[in-house]
Enzyme design. Structure first.
Site, PDB file in Angstrom:
ATOM      1  N   GLU A 141       2.871  -7.479 -13.254  1.00  0.00           N
ATOM      2  CA  GLU A 141       2.377  -9.027 -13.456  1.00  0.00           C
ATOM      3  C   GLU A 141       1.404  -9.452 -13.923  1.00  0.00           C
ATOM      4  O   GLU A 141       1.108 -10.490 -14.474  1.00  0.00           O
ATOM      5  CB  GLU A 141       3.303  -9.727 -12.358  1.00  0.00           C
ATOM      6  CG  GLU A 141       4.657  -9.294 -11.916  1.00  0.00           C
ATOM      7  CD  GLU A 141       5.774  -9.917 -12.971  1.00  0.00           C
ATOM      8  OE1 GLU A 141       5.368 -10.268 -14.113  1.00  0.00           O
ATOM      9  OE2 GLU A 141       6.882  -9.707 -12.856  1.00  0.00           O
TER      10      GLU A 141
ATOM     11  N   HIS B 179       4.146  -3.151  -4.635  1.00  0.00           N
ATOM     12  CA  HIS B 179       5.270  -2.629  -5.440  1.00  0.00           C
ATOM     13  C   HIS B 179       6.122  -2.109  -4.248  1.00  0.00           C
ATOM     14  O   HIS B 179       5.691  -1.227  -3.484  1.00  0.00           O
ATOM     15  CB  HIS B 179       5.020  -2.130  -6.479  1.00  0.00           C
ATOM     16  CG  HIS B 179       6.363  -1.982  -7.413  1.00  0.00           C
ATOM     17  ND1 HIS B 179       7.150  -0.863  -7.217  1.00  0.00           N
ATOM     18  CD2 HIS B 179       6.490  -2.730  -8.479  1.00  0.00           C
ATOM     19  CE1 HIS B 179       8.303  -1.250  -8.232  1.00  0.00           C
ATOM     20  NE2 HIS B 179       8.040  -2.243  -8.932  1.00  0.00           N
TER      21      HIS B 179
HETATM   22  C1  COA Z   1       6.417  -7.011  -4.673  1.00  0.00           C
HETATM   23  C2  COA Z   1       6.721  -6.698  -2.949  1.00  0.00           C
HETATM   24  C3  COA Z   1       7.985  -8.037  -2.690  1.00  0.00           C
HETATM   25  C4  COA Z   1       6.997  -5.465  -2.496  1.00  0.00           C
HETATM   26  O1  COA Z   1       6.928  -5.471  -1.104  1.00  0.00           O
HETATM   27  P1  COA Z   1       7.586  -4.615  -0.141  1.00  0.00           P
HETATM   28  O2  COA Z   1       7.979  -3.365  -0.686  1.00  0.00           O
HETATM   29  O3  COA Z   1       8.818  -5.416   0.263  1.00  0.00           O
HETATM   30  O4  COA Z   1       6.777  -4.653   0.998  1.00  0.00           O
HETATM   31  P2  COA Z   1       6.751  -5.483   2.164  1.00  0.00           P
HETATM   32  O5  COA Z   1       7.142  -6.938   2.030  1.00  0.00           O
HETATM   33  O6  COA Z   1       7.367  -4.618   3.192  1.00  0.00           O
HETATM   34  O7  COA Z   1       4.918  -5.690   2.753  1.00  0.00           O
HETATM   35  C5  COA Z   1       4.322  -4.492   3.455  1.00  0.00           C
HETATM   36  C6  COA Z   1       3.193  -5.026   3.831  1.00  0.00           C
HETATM   37  O8  COA Z   1       2.253  -5.275   2.712  1.00  0.00           O
HETATM   38  C7  COA Z   1       1.681  -6.646   2.489  1.00  0.00           C
HETATM   39  N1  COA Z   1       1.696  -6.954   1.036  1.00  0.00           N
HETATM   40  C8  COA Z   1       2.509  -6.640   0.476  1.00  0.00           C
HETATM   41  N2  COA Z   1       2.423  -7.286  -0.962  1.00  0.00           N
HETATM   42  C9  COA Z   1       1.116  -7.982  -0.427  1.00  0.00           C
HETATM   43  C10 COA Z   1       0.322  -8.599  -1.424  1.00  0.00           C
HETATM   44  N3  COA Z   1       0.533  -8.845  -2.817  1.00  0.00           N
HETATM   45  N4  COA Z   1      -0.826  -9.241  -1.042  1.00  0.00           N
HETATM   46  C11 COA Z   1      -1.053  -9.013   0.240  1.00  0.00           C
HETATM   47  N5  COA Z   1      -0.335  -8.282   1.106  1.00  0.00           N
HETATM   48  C12 COA Z   1       0.785  -7.770   0.858  1.00  0.00           C
HETATM   49  C13 COA Z   1       2.707  -7.233   3.675  1.00  0.00           C
HETATM   50  O9  COA Z   1       2.470  -8.536   3.967  1.00  0.00           O
HETATM   51  C14 COA Z   1       3.121  -6.344   4.716  1.00  0.00           C
HETATM   52  O10 COA Z   1       2.125  -6.345   5.404  1.00  0.00           O
HETATM   53  P3  COA Z   1       2.358  -6.309   6.992  1.00  0.00           P
HETATM   54  O11 COA Z   1       3.163  -5.205   7.303  1.00  0.00           O
HETATM   55  O12 COA Z   1       1.131  -6.364   7.528  1.00  0.00           O
HETATM   56  O13 COA Z   1       3.311  -7.896   7.241  1.00  0.00           O
HETATM   57  C15 COA Z   1       5.445  -7.311  -2.466  1.00  0.00           C
HETATM   58  O14 COA Z   1       4.404  -6.324  -2.755  1.00  0.00           O
HETATM   59  C16 COA Z   1       4.800  -8.769  -2.934  1.00  0.00           C
HETATM   60  O15 COA Z   1       5.352  -9.777  -2.448  1.00  0.00           O
HETATM   61  N6  COA Z   1       3.798  -8.734  -4.059  1.00  0.00           N
HETATM   62  C17 COA Z   1       3.467  -9.852  -4.663  1.00  0.00           C
HETATM   63  C18 COA Z   1       4.658 -10.670  -5.526  1.00  0.00           C
HETATM   64  C19 COA Z   1       4.609  -9.668  -6.687  1.00  0.00           C
HETATM   65  O16 COA Z   1       3.648  -9.298  -7.205  1.00  0.00           O
HETATM   66  N7  COA Z   1       5.819  -9.281  -7.111  1.00  0.00           N
HETATM   67  C20 COA Z   1       6.069  -8.714  -8.257  1.00  0.00           C
HETATM   68  C21 COA Z   1       6.600  -7.493  -8.252  1.00  0.00           C
HETATM   69  S1  COA Z   1       6.673  -6.465  -9.727  1.00  0.00           S
END
Ligand code: COA
Length: 367
Positions: free
Chosen positions: A310, A252
């Protein structure tokens, strides 16, 4: 001029709000000062509508009046019904977006418009579902007056039990409002141009759809059912991470601890699960939660990746018998309350939202 770049606007506040507070470090969310953990399971979605638009939890008669106003709005204007008919074979989220766009533009950005949009979204979801099943919605029992009961009746095609309505209320309350996020930001951006609430709603629905925001629970349920048993969880998670895939339901932008909404929905799912099969599914999802958390902590120790809302949202909606492609539309049904409250707040103290980008392209070229 090159401005400092805040990628993804992380850590940037652009407005004040009195609607909700998300504490990502403590793992706490409050709506108008009430801890979500105290609201969910104790008040209904119609109560939250009162809390968001009137500032206080309504009395029982005030809640019933709000529910009745929402119910008046579930009957759609002709253009929105026609859009649903044309989109009968479409994914329900695409149909919802099309029908929302066909609603007439309201002249006022206020609570009355908000109530009509909350009812309208509920009507669009249930009408589209009945249309694609080629079924007429059966008559409702007189006691089905809450918005949660209306939604369940329309989707399941039968009178929901008290336990089912209670569980959907807990879900809708949990999803109703959650600080600044992509779809709420989009809604505020549209209103900041002095556009109208239907346009903002349509844009918010469009941005909720993506798999980094509200598009997660349907595909996540698919993953869970494909994994099938606890012994297969750990190898599956490790394989996903090795292939640089994200585990849906984890991570998140704001929470660097467990998402408090996960606990709220896990508790509601626990109350709903009664048969041996349902209890086994709950246990499997709890195993998925624990094993995935442990594997992510081991492989990505600095990333602070915890369960988000979720995982248990997918579980509770599945236990309710709701088809997976309606999970995100039902998220929209709850969040429409929060979107509209933010639209009204933005409208009340508006400044055009107009960030910058830092130009890095070519300069001084000649034809
Ligand atoms: C929710 C979300 C978009 C937030 O991400 P964010 O704050 O933008 O974080 P980032 O995209 O910058 O990711 C940071 C790091 O964590 C990793 N990461 C983030 N969520 C991850 C997950 N669910 N599984 C594995 N790795 C994950 C990314 O790959 C990244 O790794 P890296 O730096 O080695 O490349 C992300 O956690 C995600 O895509 N989760 C899965 C989808 C989901 O459940 N969405 C519902 C949200 S309520």
């Amino acid at each position: 001029m090159s401005a400092h770049i805040y990628r993804g606007l992380e850590g940037v506040a652009f407005a004040k709000t009195a609607l909700s507070e998300v504490d990502g470090a403590a793992g706490r969310v409050t709506i108008r000062g009430y801890d979500l953990r105290d609201l969910a399971g104790k008040v209904t979605f119609d109560d939250i509508v009162g809390l968001l638009f009137q500032g206080d939890l309504p009395t029982p008669s005030g809640r019933d009046a709000l529910a009745a106003s929402i119910r008046e709005a579930v009957t759609l204007p002709f253009a929105a019904s026609a859009a649903l008919s044309r989109a009968v074979a479409a994914d329900p989220m695409d149909a919802l977006r099309a029908a929302a766009a066909a609603l007439p533009s309201p002249s006022e950005t206020n609570a009355a418009t908000a109530i009509s949009l909350i009812g309208g979204v509920a009507g669009m979801i249930t009408d589209h579902h009945r249309l694609r099943l080629s079924e007429i919605t059966p008559p409702e029992a007189p006691e089905e007056r809450s918005t949660a009961a209306f939604l369940l009746h329309g989707v399941l095609g039968r009178t929901p039990t008290i336990a089912q309505t209670r569980a959907l209320d807990a879900y809708l309350v949990t999803m109703s409002e959650h600080g600044m996020n992509a779809s709420t930001f989009v809604a505020r951006c549209v209103i900041s141009t002095d556009s109208d609430m239907v346009s903002a709603l349509t844009a918010a629905i469009a941005s909720l759809k993506g798999p980094r925001h509200g598009g997660v629970p349907g595909p996540l349920l698919h993953d869970l059912l494909a994994i099938g048993e606890t012994s297969r969880i750990e190898p599956w998670v490790r394989a996903q991470v090795a292939q640089k895939k994200r585990i849906l339901g984890f991570g998140h932008r704001v929470y660097k601890v467990r998402d408090p909404r996960a606990e709220v929905l896990a508790e509601a799912a626990g109350e709903l699960a009664q048969t041996d099969k349902e209890k086994a599914l709950l246990q499997f999802v709890q195993d998925f939660d624990a094993i995935t958390s442990a594997v992510l902590a081991e492989i990505k120790p600095t990333h602070k990746l915890f369960v988000n809302v979720e995982l248990y949202a997918a579980l509770i909606l599945h236990l309710l018998g709701i088809p997976a492609d309606l999970f995100t539309p039902l998220f929209a049904a709850g969040r429409t309350a929060g979107w509209c409250a933010h639209m009204i707040e933005q409208h009340g103290d508006n400044r055009l939202i107009h960030p910058e980008v830092s130009y890095v392209g070519a300069r001084g070229r000649e034809i």
